[in-house]
Design a protein around this motif. Structure first.
Motif, PDB file in Angstrom:
ATOM      1  N   GLY B 142      46.847  42.926  36.920  1.00 17.88           N
ATOM      2  CA  GLY B 142      45.534  42.324  36.773  1.00 17.88           C
ATOM      3  C   GLY B 142      44.724  42.261  38.036  1.00 17.88           C
ATOM      4  O   GLY B 142      43.594  41.813  38.034  1.00 17.88           O
ATOM      5  N   ALA B 143      45.296  42.664  39.149  1.00 11.46           N
ATOM      6  CA  ALA B 143      44.562  42.542  40.406  1.00 11.46           C
ATOM      7  C   ALA B 143      44.205  43.883  40.991  1.00 11.46           C
ATOM      8  O   ALA B 143      43.708  43.965  42.087  1.00 11.46           O
ATOM      9  N   ARG B 144      44.452  44.953  40.284  1.00  6.29           N
ATOM     10  CA  ARG B 144      44.181  46.278  40.830  1.00  6.29           C
ATOM     11  C   ARG B 144      43.484  47.114  39.771  1.00  6.29           C
ATOM     12  O   ARG B 144      43.856  47.104  38.610  1.00  6.29           O
ATOM     13  N   ALA B 145      42.474  47.820  40.197  1.00  2.60           N
ATOM     14  CA  ALA B 145      41.799  48.713  39.268  1.00  2.60           C
ATOM     15  C   ALA B 145      42.750  49.821  38.856  1.00  2.60           C
ATOM     16  O   ALA B 145      43.607  50.236  39.632  1.00  2.60           O
ATOM     17  N   LYS B 146      42.615  50.264  37.622  1.00  3.59           N
ATOM     18  CA  LYS B 146      43.454  51.354  37.160  1.00  3.59           C
ATOM     19  C   LYS B 146      43.105  52.621  37.935  1.00  3.59           C
ATOM     20  O   LYS B 146      41.981  53.072  37.926  1.00  3.59           O
ATOM     21  N   GLN B 147      44.074  53.153  38.606  1.00  2.00           N
ATOM     22  CA  GLN B 147      43.844  54.352  39.392  1.00  2.00           C
ATOM     23  C   GLN B 147      44.880  55.380  39.002  1.00  2.00           C
ATOM     24  O   GLN B 147      45.842  55.088  38.321  1.00  2.00           O
TER      25      GLN B 147
END
Lengths: 294, 233
Positions: B142-147
């Motif tokens: 929840g704290a990282r953009a999907k990359q």
């Protein structure tokens, strides 16, 4: 043989030539089918807009020494320009395509302007500029040098320029914006995922934050700014390694062991925003509506 | 003969022979004559290259968003010479041959196994992968953009992409290569600074994530550049 030709969609190769050299020539090709247009060119410009369904109109203005090979295969049209001297290979295309077509441009130094609704555009150029509006499914732009502007898009957006500003506004879909030298300014991206990364440029986001969306803004040498809409909700995590936090009173420490990071919550906290600047400031503020003018 | 007439004569003589050349229907002497002409004529060399690209495009560049075919498949054009070219027997024969060639290429592409990654060559753009550790584990939920998924080995991926860029570098002019080198150098500089900071605070999660961010940024930049080169720059 005829069956093979028919199965491959009627493959046609045409050369547009003009006999006289040193004069500007304009051709208009009306192609009654073609939902996918691929252009391979050296220098010049491409302007695309939408028109009637089932009809493609191509106007190519160029020096008369430039040849354009037009190829069709099924619903695809390919245009490739060539000239005796590479620097003469300059073409200005004006193309009208059916709505929701696909455009692909491969060029050296070219400006591309698109006014959709277009389904997909893929553009690659060493130098140039991309100004794209109304791409609904997928936008992919790679410039080695030059600015990128994308507005009113949907689906996914991938914008990369090594040296140039990126401006993206009003997108419903995931966004990846990357550059090395140049600012990245984004506004109103309704996304599950937004990634904006610059080395030497400012990275700024303004506007709505989608509930459940993850927004990640990073700059190494410049500031990172978030200007959120008044009704937005987000958990915001900021890290400033050698820069400062604006209005530090609004932040709280993220963890006692981490002296570089702070966090805050706005509204109901529906989105996640990560702001990182190595040498610049991390700034967060509310987007103020423009004053009404008479 | 004026320049214009010369151009007309050239266009009438050589381009149709290019079609025949690709058809393989010329005598060895005719082929040798044509090859000598192409070697000295950039226009014909470019034209021949375009002809060859046609089959490649058909095989590799199918529309990603195909729309239904329009039945009325008639090419219209406000140039009578264009129509004249369309009915030339040699052009038709060339088209048939190219079409068959394209069909064969399509068949070969369809029958080929999944591609494997080329081995890294280590040539090309200077990198500093040796100083970079493997990427950290997955970020907090929840704290990282999907990359895009990070590679198992950052140095290995950099070396592989270096090889791709080096292999395609001849298609990129010196300006483009200089831009790419400068950008990658700037990213490497940022990466070194990030790693230095992480060494000071090795348990700092934000710095660990940032190092991974910069690594991803470098890989994404190289992938974008490589993809553009593969597209025929």
């Amino acid at each position: 043989m005829r069956a093979t030709l028919a199965a491959l969609g009627g493959f046609i190769c045409v050369l547009l030539t003009q006999p006289a050299s040193g004069q500007m020539a304009t051709d208009t090709v009306i192609q009654t089918r073609g939902a996918s247009v691929r252009i391979v060119m050296w220098d010049g410009s491409v302007r695309v807009r939408t028109g009637d369904a089932g009809q493609v109109r191509i106007r190519a203005t160029r020096d008369s020494s430039v040849r354009i090979a037009l190829t069709t295969a099924g619903d695809s049209i390919s245009l490739a320009s060539s000239s005796r001297r590479r620097n003469d290979n300059v073409v200005a295309y004006e193309i009208i395509v059916p709505p929701m077509s696909t455009i692909r441009v491969i060029a050296n130094d070219t400006e591309v302007f698109v006014d959709g609704p277009i389904a997909t555009i893929a553009m690659t150029a060493q130098h140039g500029r991309a100004a794209l509006r109304g791409i609904r499914v997928r936008t992919m732009v790679m410039l080695f040098r030059g600015p990128i502007t994308i507005r009113d898009a949907g689906g996914s957006v991938e914008a990369t320029t090594l040296r140039g500003d990126i401006e993206i506004q009003n997108v419903r879909g995931n966004v990846s914006a990357r550059n090395t030298d140049g600012h990245i300014h984004l506004r109103d991206v309704n996304a599950d995922s937004l990634v904006a990364n610059s080395v030497d440029g400012e990275v700024a986001y303004a506007g709505l934050l989608r509930e459940g969306g993850v927004y990640r803004l990073t700059s190494h040498n410049q500031r990172v700014r978030l200007n959120y809409a008044p009704d937005a909700g987000a958990s915001i995590y900021g890290t400033a390694v050698s820069g400062a936090f604006s209005r530090p009173e609004q932040w709280r420490w993220r963890a006692p062991s981490d002296s570089l990071s702070r966090q805050m919550t706005i509204g109901r906290g529906g989105a996640t925003v990560r702001l990182m600047s190595f040498k610049g400031a991390v700034e967060v503020s509310v987007l103020r509506p423009l004053p009404m003018t008479r | 003969m004026t320049g214009s007439e010369h151009q007309n004569t050239h266009d009438d003589v050589w381009p149709p022979r290019l079609s025949d050349y690709l058809d393989g229907g010329q005598t060895p002497a005719e082929r040798a004559t044509l090859e000598a002409h192409v070697a000295s004529c950039t226009a014909c060399a470019a034209l021949l290259d375009d002809y060859r690209k046609v089959s490649t495009w058909l095989a590799t560049d199918q529309p990603s968003h195909p729309l239904p075919s329009v039945l009325n498949a008639v090419l219209g054009k406000v140039d009578t010479r264009l129509a004249a070219r369309l009915v030339q027997p040699r052009s038709r024969r060339f088209l048939e041959i190219v079409t068959l060639a394209a069909a064969a290429i399509l068949l070969v592409v369809l029958l080929q196994p999944a591609p494997t990654l080329p081995p890294p060559t280590g040539a090309g753009i200077t990198t500093s992968p040796s100083s970079v550790a493997a990427l950290p584990a997955s970020p907090p939920a929840g704290a990282r953009a999907k990359q895009s998924a990070p590679p198992d080995s950052y140095p290995g991926e950099v070396a592989r992409l270096d090889g791709d860029v080096a292999a395609a570098a001849s298609r990129l002019g010196s300006r483009g290569m200089n831009d790419l080198r400068r950008s990658l150098s700037a990213i490497d500089g940022a990466l070194k600074e990030a790693e230095a900071a992480r060494r000071v605070e090795p348990t700092n999660q934000a710095l660990t994530e940032y190092v991974a961010d910069v690594q991803r940024h470098r890989l994404a930049t190289m992938r974008a550049a490589t993809a553009s080169l593969e597209n025929g720059q």
